[in-house]
Design a protein around this motif. Structure first.
Motif, PDB file in Angstrom:
ATOM      1  N   ASN A  62       0.825  -1.208   0.000  1.00 30.91           N
ATOM      2  CA  ASN A  62       0.000   0.000   0.000  1.00 30.91           C
ATOM      3  C   ASN A  62       0.861   1.262   0.000  1.00 30.91           C
ATOM      4  O   ASN A  62       0.537   2.250  -0.667  1.00 30.91           O
ATOM      5  CB  ASN A  62      -0.926   0.011   1.215  1.00 30.91           C
ATOM      6  N   ARG A  63       1.965   1.219   0.767  1.00 32.03           N
ATOM      7  CA  ARG A  63       2.865   2.378   0.809  1.00 32.03           C
ATOM      8  C   ARG A  63       3.431   2.662  -0.583  1.00 32.03           C
ATOM      9  O   ARG A  63       3.450   3.810  -1.042  1.00 32.03           O
ATOM     10  CB  ARG A  63       3.992   2.091   1.808  1.00 32.03           C
ATOM     11  N   ASN A  64       3.891   1.624  -1.258  1.00 28.90           N
ATOM     12  CA  ASN A  64       4.459   1.803  -2.594  1.00 28.90           C
ATOM     13  C   ASN A  64       3.417   2.339  -3.566  1.00 28.90           C
ATOM     14  O   ASN A  64       3.713   3.189  -4.419  1.00 28.90           O
ATOM     15  CB  ASN A  64       5.038   0.487  -3.098  1.00 28.90           C
ATOM     16  N   HIS A  65       2.196   1.822  -3.427  1.00 19.95           N
ATOM     17  CA  HIS A  65       1.120   2.273  -4.313  1.00 19.95           C
ATOM     18  C   HIS A  65       0.815   3.753  -4.076  1.00 19.95           C
ATOM     19  O   HIS A  65       0.648   4.527  -5.021  1.00 19.95           O
ATOM     20  CB  HIS A  65      -0.132   1.427  -4.076  1.00 19.95           C
ATOM     21  N   ARG A  66       0.747   4.155  -2.809  1.00 21.68           N
ATOM     22  CA  ARG A  66       0.449   5.556  -2.497  1.00 21.68           C
ATOM     23  C   ARG A  66       1.560   6.477  -2.995  1.00 21.68           C
ATOM     24  O   ARG A  66       1.291   7.555  -3.527  1.00 21.68           O
ATOM     25  CB  ARG A  66       0.276   5.742  -0.986  1.00 21.68           C
ATOM     26  N   MET A  67       2.806   6.086  -2.807  1.00 25.46           N
ATOM     27  CA  MET A  67       3.907   6.933  -3.238  1.00 25.46           C
ATOM     28  C   MET A  67       3.921   7.078  -4.762  1.00 25.46           C
ATOM     29  O   MET A  67       4.173   8.168  -5.284  1.00 25.46           O
ATOM     30  CB  MET A  67       5.241   6.359  -2.754  1.00 25.46           C
ATOM     31  N   ALA A  68       3.609   5.980  -5.454  1.00 31.39           N
ATOM     32  CA  ALA A  68       3.526   6.062  -6.913  1.00 31.39           C
ATOM     33  C   ALA A  68       2.379   6.981  -7.328  1.00 31.39           C
ATOM     34  O   ALA A  68       2.494   7.761  -8.286  1.00 31.39           O
ATOM     35  CB  ALA A  68       3.321   4.656  -7.500  1.00 31.39           C
ATOM     36  N   HIS A  69       1.274   6.896  -6.586  1.00 36.55           N
ATOM     37  CA  HIS A  69       0.119   7.756  -6.863  1.00 36.55           C
ATOM     38  C   HIS A  69       0.490   9.222  -6.670  1.00 36.55           C
ATOM     39  O   HIS A  69       0.121  10.082  -7.491  1.00 36.55           O
ATOM     40  CB  HIS A  69      -1.035   7.373  -5.930  1.00 36.55           C
ATOM     41  N   ILE A  70       1.221   9.529  -5.616  1.00 36.48           N
ATOM     42  CA  ILE A  70       1.605  10.918  -5.352  1.00 36.48           C
ATOM     43  C   ILE A  70       2.555  11.426  -6.436  1.00 36.48           C
ATOM     44  O   ILE A  70       2.418  12.556  -6.927  1.00 36.48           O
ATOM     45  CB  ILE A  70       2.253  11.026  -3.961  1.00 36.48           C
ATOM     46  N   GLN A  71       3.523  10.585  -6.829  1.00 38.92           N
ATOM     47  CA  GLN A  71       4.452  10.997  -7.880  1.00 38.92           C
ATOM     48  C   GLN A  71       3.711  11.258  -9.186  1.00 38.92           C
ATOM     49  O   GLN A  71       3.988  12.230  -9.895  1.00 38.92           O
ATOM     50  CB  GLN A  71       5.516   9.922  -8.064  1.00 38.92           C
ATOM     51  N   HIS A  72       2.738  10.397  -9.482  1.00 43.91           N
ATOM     52  CA  HIS A  72       1.947  10.586 -10.699  1.00 43.91           C
ATOM     53  C   HIS A  72       1.109  11.854 -10.583  1.00 43.91           C
ATOM     54  O   HIS A  72       0.906  12.564 -11.557  1.00 43.91           O
ATOM     55  CB  HIS A  72       1.057   9.369 -10.939  1.00 43.91           C
ATOM     56  N   ALA A  73       0.615  12.128  -9.364  1.00 40.54           N
ATOM     57  CA  ALA A  73      -0.215  13.317  -9.161  1.00 40.54           C
ATOM     58  C   ALA A  73       0.536  14.583  -9.534  1.00 40.54           C
ATOM     59  O   ALA A  73      -0.036  15.515 -10.113  1.00 40.54           O
ATOM     60  CB  ALA A  73      -0.682  13.384  -7.709  1.00 40.54           C
ATOM     61  N   VAL A  74       1.822  14.638  -9.172  1.00 36.87           N
ATOM     62  CA  VAL A  74       2.630  15.810  -9.506  1.00 36.87           C
ATOM     63  C   VAL A  74       2.730  15.967 -11.020  1.00 36.87           C
ATOM     64  O   VAL A  74       2.594  17.063 -11.570  1.00 36.87           O
ATOM     65  CB  VAL A  74       4.029  15.694  -8.876  1.00 36.87           C
ATOM     66  N   GLN A  75       2.943  14.833 -11.707  1.00 36.55           N
ATOM     67  CA  GLN A  75       3.034  14.876 -13.160  1.00 36.55           C
ATOM     68  C   GLN A  75       1.698  15.273 -13.776  1.00 36.55           C
ATOM     69  O   GLN A  75       1.632  16.090 -14.701  1.00 36.55           O
ATOM     70  CB  GLN A  75       3.475  13.511 -13.688  1.00 36.55           C
ATOM     71  N   VAL A  76       0.626  14.685 -13.251  1.00 37.70           N
ATOM     72  CA  VAL A  76      -0.708  14.959 -13.779  1.00 37.70           C
ATOM     73  C   VAL A  76      -1.054  16.430 -13.592  1.00 37.70           C
ATOM     74  O   VAL A  76      -1.572  17.090 -14.499  1.00 37.70           O
ATOM     75  CB  VAL A  76      -1.752  14.070 -13.079  1.00 37.70           C
ATOM     76  N   ALA A  77      -0.787  16.944 -12.391  1.00 37.38           N
ATOM     77  CA  ALA A  77      -1.191  18.317 -12.079  1.00 37.38           C
ATOM     78  C   ALA A  77      -0.511  19.329 -12.986  1.00 37.38           C
ATOM     79  O   ALA A  77      -1.069  20.397 -13.259  1.00 37.38           O
ATOM     80  CB  ALA A  77      -0.881  18.621 -10.619  1.00 37.38           C
ATOM     81  N   SER A  78       0.668  19.005 -13.461  1.00 32.86           N
ATOM     82  CA  SER A  78       1.371  19.945 -14.326  1.00 32.86           C
ATOM     83  C   SER A  78       0.607  20.178 -15.623  1.00 32.86           C
ATOM     84  O   SER A  78       0.837  21.184 -16.307  1.00 32.86           O
ATOM     85  CB  SER A  78       2.775  19.422 -14.643  1.00 32.86           C
ATOM     86  N   GLU A  79      -0.322  19.286 -15.948  1.00 36.97           N
ATOM     87  CA  GLU A  79      -1.102  19.426 -17.177  1.00 36.97           C
ATOM     88  C   GLU A  79      -2.137  20.532 -17.067  1.00 36.97           C
ATOM     89  O   GLU A  79      -2.474  21.178 -18.058  1.00 36.97           O
ATOM     90  CB  GLU A  79      -1.794  18.095 -17.507  1.00 36.97           C
ATOM     91  N   TYR A  80      -2.643  20.777 -15.837  1.00 42.44           N
ATOM     92  CA  TYR A  80      -3.767  21.707 -15.731  1.00 42.44           C
ATOM     93  C   TYR A  80      -3.671  22.717 -14.584  1.00 42.44           C
ATOM     94  O   TYR A  80      -4.557  23.563 -14.434  1.00 42.44           O
ATOM     95  CB  TYR A  80      -5.073  20.929 -15.586  1.00 42.44           C
ATOM     96  N   ARG A  81      -2.615  22.670 -13.754  1.00 39.63           N
ATOM     97  CA  ARG A  81      -2.522  23.629 -12.657  1.00 39.63           C
ATOM     98  C   ARG A  81      -2.331  25.041 -13.207  1.00 39.63           C
ATOM     99  O   ARG A  81      -1.602  25.226 -14.194  1.00 39.63           O
ATOM    100  CB  ARG A  81      -1.357  23.272 -11.731  1.00 39.63           C
ATOM    101  N   PRO A  82      -2.949  26.056 -12.588  1.00 40.19           N
ATOM    102  CA  PRO A  82      -2.810  27.444 -13.068  1.00 40.19           C
ATOM    103  C   PRO A  82      -1.347  27.864 -13.190  1.00 40.19           C
ATOM    104  O   PRO A  82      -0.513  27.498 -12.362  1.00 40.19           O
ATOM    105  CB  PRO A  82      -3.534  28.257 -11.992  1.00 40.19           C
TER     106      PRO A  82
END
Length: 548
Positions: A347-367
Motif C-alpha cells: 500500500n505504501r508503494n502504491h500511495r507513493m507512486a500515486h503521489i508521484q503521478h499526481a505531480v506529473q498529472v497536475a502539471s497538465e492543468y494547474r494554473p
C-alpha cells in the motif's frame, strides 16, 4: 507439559497465585477467564478491563462473559468443562482490601448467571486484591477471605514450582503501560500539538496539500527512526508534534509500519512509545495511530501482552479505528504480522507512486505562475464584467450559452490546425461561459475517440488560465478534462482532475458523480450515451433562441 515439567495446582492458594503465569502478566483492574486444559495451564484465557465506575460493572461483566464463551468455542474448547474467573482490583485510597473484595462480590453473580445461560460451568471465582485472595464460591463465613498469597519460599507454592522450571511471573499491567501511557502532561508540548493539528487540517484541505503533507510525514518518520537508531531518546518538539498529527493520514501509518526492518524494531518501539506518552489529556485521541504502530511493533517482537494493552488504549479512544481493530483481531486469531507488513509495504508503494503521478498529472492543468498569469487575470477581470451584463436577461443567457458552444467549436478547430493558443479574450469568454451548467453539459465530450486528444488539450489549456483570484472558475474545466481522460481510460488523471475540482468546490455535483464512477470502475459508455442525448437536445434548443 511432560511429567518432569508438571505444575501442581491442588489448592485454592495455588489457584490464586498462578494467574500471572497463565496470562503472562498480572492484570490490574480486570476480569480474567481461564478454561483449564489437560495440563491445567493449557486452554484459552482472556482478560477484560473492569471500569473505574462500579455502576458499569454489570454491563462489562455480562459482555466479557459472552466474549469469552465465543472465544473459547473459536479455540475449539468447551467452556462447559469448566471456567475459572479472576477478579482483580486494587483498593482505592478510601478502601480496605475487604471493602474492595465486598464491592467485587456482585460481579461473580452476574458472570456466573451469564456463563450458565451460555452452558458454561464456573469452577471457581477468585478475587485478587492487594496480594490477598478471596474464593467467592466458598460459603463458610470467614473462610477463604483475604488470605495472603503463598510466599516465594513456600516449596509447594506455584512460584517455587515455576522457579524450578525457570519461569517468572509476568509484570503488572500498570508497569507495562508506563512505556506508552502519559504520566504527566507537558503544557508546552500540548500547546504546540494543538497548533500542529490546526496546521495539518489547513494543509490537508486539498488533494495536493494532502499529498505534500504525506510526503513530508514519511520523510519525518525516516528522520525520527534514524535519530533513535543513533541513540536518541527524544525529538525536538516541532518534529514530534508534526509526526503525531501527520500519522493521522492512513498513508503515513502504513509508511510507519512498512518502513522498519527487523533490526529497527527496538528503535521504532521506543519512538512510537515516546510519541504516545506525550499525548496527554485532552489530546489522548491524537495518540491512536502511534499506539497502533507501537502495538504492531510489539506484535512483531512477540510481545502480545504489550501489543494488546496498547490496542486497548487506542480502541478506547477511537473504537472505529480500523487498523487497530484489524491488528487486535490478528493477535487474537494467531495471524502472522509479516502478512500485515507485506500489505502495508504494498500500500505504501502504491500511495507513493500515486503521489508521484499526481505531480506529473497536475502539471497538465494547474494554473500558471509565470509572467503570463497577470495577463490571464486581467482578461478574466474584463470578461467577467461583460459576461455579467450579457447574462442579465433570459435572451442574453441563451445567446451566451450557444455563443460559448460555437466559440468552443472554433477553438477546437484552431487546436487541430496548429499551435494550441487562443486570444486572451476568447479564452476568458469560454471559461466564463462554462460556469453555466447547461453550457458545460453541452460541452461534455460526445465525439469519436479521435477527437479526445484535442479536447483534452483545450480543457487543460483553459484550466491553466484560472489563476487567482479566479481559481473558483476551474471546476467546470477540470470536470470536462476529467471526463475526457476517463473516456481515454486514463483514470489516474481523471481521478486527480475530479478531486481537484471538488477541492475548489466540494458541492460540484458532476465532478463528484464522475469521481464516484471512476472509483467504482463504472463503464463511461452509459454516461456517454446520456451526454449524446443531451447534446442533441441542446442543439434542438436553438429554435427557442430564434423565437425570442
Amino acid at each position: 507439559m511432560s511429567p518432569d515439567n508438571t505444575v501442581q495446582v491442588t489448592s485454592l492458594p495455588q489457584l490464586a497465585e498462578i494467574l500471572p503465569y497463565l496470562l503472562g502478566h498480572y492484570p490490574d483492574d480486570s476480569i480474567a477467564f481461564h478454561a483449564p486444559g489437560p495440563n491445567f495451564i493449557d486452554g484459552p484465557t482472556m482478560t477484560c478491563p473492569l471500569p473505574d465506575d462500579p455502576a458499569e460493572w454489570k454491563a462489562a461483566a455480562e459482555l466479557a462473559a459472552l466474549q469469552f464463551v465465543a472465544y473459547a468455542h473459536e479455540k475449539r474448547h468447551d467452556p462447559g468443562q469448566g471456567v475459572i474467573i479472576y477478579l482483580c482490583r486494587d483498593p482505592r485510597p478510601d478502601e480496605t482490601p475487604w471493602d474492595t473484595a465486598a464491592l467485587l462480590a456482585p460481579v461473580t453473580d452476574w458472570l456466573t448467571l451469564t456463563l450458565l445461560n451460555e452452558r458454561a460451568c464456573v469452577l471457581q471465582t477468585i478475587g485478587l486484591v492487594a496480594n490477598r485472595w478471596w474464593a467467592y464460591e466458598c460459603t463458610t463465613e470467614g473462610c477463604c477471605e483475604g488470605q495472603p498469597l503463598p510466599p516465594a519460599d513456600d516449596p509447594t507454592s506455584v512460584k517455587a514450582q515455576m522457579a524450578r522450571l525457570g519461569r517468572t511471573p509476568g509484570p503488572r499491567t500498570r508497569d507495562i503501560v508506563k512505556e506508552f501511557r502519559p504520566a504527566t502532561a507537558d503544557p508546552d508540548f500540548l500547546k504546540d500539538l494543538d497548533s500542529a493539528v490546526a496546521q495539518f487540517n489547513a494543509r490537508c484541505a486539498t488533494s495536493a496539500g494532502r499529498d505534500a503533507t504525506l510526503t513530508s510525514t514519511c520523510a519525518q518518520i525516516d528522520a525520527a527512526i534514524s535519530q533513535f537508531r543513533a541513540g536518541a531518546t527524544t525529538l525536538n518538539r516541532t518534529l514530534a508534534t508534526q509526526l503525531v498529527v501527520g500519522l493521522h493520514d492512513d498513508g503515513a501509518v502504513e509508511a510507519g509500519m512498512a518502513h522498519t526492518d527487523d533490526d529497527d524494531l527496538p528503535h521504532a518501539r521506543r519512538l512510537w512509545a515516546y510519541l504516545a506518552r506525550h499525548c496527554a489529556d485532552p489530546f489522548t485521541q491524537e495518540a491512536v495511530p502511534t499506539l497502533t504502530l507501537y502495538a504492531f511493533v510489539a506484535w512483531r517482537q512477540g510481545d502480545l501482552i504489550a501489543a494488546r494493552l496498547a490496542l486497548r488504549d487506542a480502541l478506547t479512544a477511537d473504537p472505529e479505528y480500523d487498523l487497530a481493530v484489524g491488528i487486535h483481531l490478528g493477535t487474537i486469531d494467531g495471524e502472522d504480522p509479516r502478512d500485515f507488513l507485506a500489505t502495508a509495504r504494498e500500500n505504501r508503494n502504491h500511495r507513493m507512486a500515486h503521489i508521484q503521478h499526481a505531480v506529473q498529472v497536475a502539471s497538465e492543468y494547474r494554473p500558471v505562475t509565470d509572467s503570463t498569469a497577470d495577463r490571464h487575470r486581467e482578461a478574466l477581470d474584463t470578461a467577467t464584467e461583460y459576461h455579467s451584463a450579457q447574462t442579465s436577461t433570459n435572451r442574453g443567457q441563451l445567446l451566451a450559452r450557444y455563443g460559448t458552444i460555437d466559440i468552443i467549436g472554433g477553438a477546437l478547430a484552431d487546436f487541430r490546425n496548429g499551435p494550441s493558443r487562443l486570444m486572451d479574450e476568447i479564452a476568458a469568454r469560454i471559461i466564463l461561459g462554462l460556469q453555466d451548467r447547461e453550457t458545460r453539459d453541452a460541452a461534455l465530450s460526445t465525439g469519436d475517440e479521435n477527437d479526445l486528444p484535442i479536447e483534452r488539450q483545450l480543457w487543460s489549456y483553459l484550466a491553466r488560465r484560472c489563476v487567482p483570484p479566479h481559481t473558483d472558475k476551474a471546476p467546470p474545466l477540470l470536470t470536462l478534462l476529467g471526463w475526457v481522460a476517463w473516456r481515454q481510460n486514463d483514470t489516474v488523471t481523471a481521478s486527480h482532475a475530479f478531486s481537484d475540482a471538488l477541492d475548489i468546490d466540494p458541492h460540484y455535483s458532476l465532478a463528484k458523480h464522475m469521481l464516484d464512477g471512476v472509483r467504482t470502475d463504472c463503464d463511461p459508455a452509459a454516461l456517454l450515451a446520456v451526454c449524446r442525448e443531451e447534446a442533441q437536445r441542446f442543439a434542438a434548443g436553438r429554435a427557442d433562441l430564434d423565437n425570442l
